[in-house]
Design a protein around this motif. Structure first.
Motif, short mmCIF file in Angstrom:
data_model
loop_
_atom_site.label_atom_id
_atom_site.label_comp_id
_atom_site.label_asym_id
_atom_site.label_seq_id
_atom_site.Cartn_x
_atom_site.Cartn_y
_atom_site.Cartn_z
N THR A 33 0.83 -1.20 0.00
CA THR A 33 0.00 0.00 0.00
C THR A 33 0.87 1.25 0.00
OG1 THR A 33 -1.72 -1.18 1.21
CG2 THR A 33 -1.82 1.23 1.25
N VAL A 34 1.88 1.26 0.86
CA VAL A 34 2.77 2.43 0.94
C VAL A 34 3.51 2.60 -0.39
CG1 VAL A 34 4.75 3.47 2.12
CG2 VAL A 34 2.99 2.25 3.43
N ARG A 35 4.01 1.52 -0.93
CA ARG A 35 4.72 1.60 -2.23
C ARG A 35 3.81 2.21 -3.29
NH1 ARG A 35 5.93 -4.04 -1.50
NH2 ARG A 35 4.60 -4.37 -3.30
N ASP A 36 2.56 1.76 -3.33
CA ASP A 36 1.62 2.28 -4.33
C ASP A 36 1.34 3.76 -4.11
OD1 ASP A 36 1.51 -0.25 -5.47
OD2 ASP A 36 -0.46 -0.74 -4.61
N LEU A 37 1.15 4.15 -2.85
CA LEU A 37 0.89 5.56 -2.54
C LEU A 37 2.07 6.45 -2.92
CD1 LEU A 37 -0.84 5.15 0.93
CD2 LEU A 37 -1.92 6.02 -1.16
N PHE B 116 11.41 0.34 -2.10
CA PHE B 116 10.88 0.51 -0.75
C PHE B 116 11.45 -0.54 0.20
CE2 PHE B 116 7.82 0.73 2.71
CZ PHE B 116 7.83 2.09 2.92
N SER B 117 11.64 -1.73 -0.31
CA SER B 117 12.24 -2.79 0.51
C SER B 117 13.64 -2.38 0.97
CB SER B 117 12.31 -4.09 -0.29
OG SER B 117 12.90 -5.11 0.47
N LEU C 46 6.05 10.64 2.54
CA LEU C 46 5.73 9.77 3.67
C LEU C 46 4.95 10.54 4.73
CD1 LEU C 46 9.08 7.80 4.02
CD2 LEU C 46 6.85 6.79 3.50
N SER C 47 5.38 11.76 4.99
CA SER C 47 4.68 12.62 5.94
C SER C 47 3.25 12.88 5.48
CB SER C 47 5.44 13.94 6.09
OG SER C 47 4.75 14.82 6.92
N ASP C 48 3.07 13.08 4.20
CA ASP C 48 1.74 13.34 3.65
C ASP C 48 0.78 12.18 3.85
OD1 ASP C 48 2.62 15.84 2.80
OD2 ASP C 48 2.87 15.24 0.70
#
Length: 86
Positions: A30-34, A42-43, A60-62
Motif C-alpha cells: 500500500t505504501v509503495r503504491d501511494l 521501498f524494501s 511519507l509525511s503526507d
C-alpha cells in the motif's frame, strides 16, 4: 563511549520506517503504491540498504508518517501540541 556510525543511523531510520508503517496499519504494498516506488526500492529503505531522500520523506509525511520520529527517533511531547505562535 558508543560511537554513532552511518550504519547505526541507517539501521535506526529503517527500523522506524517499519514501525511507522505498522503504526498506521499499512501494508508495504500500500505504501509503495501511494508513493509510486518500486517494490525493490521501498524494501531497500526498510532493510537499511538505502536512505530515502527528502522528497520521499515529505510524501511519507503526507500519508501520515511521523517523519520527525523516523529521522530522530524522538516523538514530540503531547504538551507540544499546546504551543501557540506566541
Amino acid at each position: 563511549m558508543k560511537t554513532i556510525t552511518d550504519e547505526n543511523v541507517i539501521e535506526g531510520l529503517s527500523e522506524r520506517l517499519v514501525l511507522e508503517r505498522k503504526r498506521l496499519g499499512l501494508a508495504q504494498e500500500t505504501v509503495r503504491d501511494l508513493l509510486g516506488v518500486a517494490h525493490a526500492t521501498f524494501s531497500r529503505y526498510e532493510n537499511a540498504k538505502r536512505l530515502p531522500d527528502l522528497g520521499l520523506a515529505k510524501r511519507l509525511s503526507d500519508i501520515g508518517y511521523d517523519i520527525g520520529y523516523v529521522v530522530t527517533g524522538k516523538r514530540l511531547d503531547e504538551s507540544a501540541g499546546d504551543l501557540t505562535e506566541e
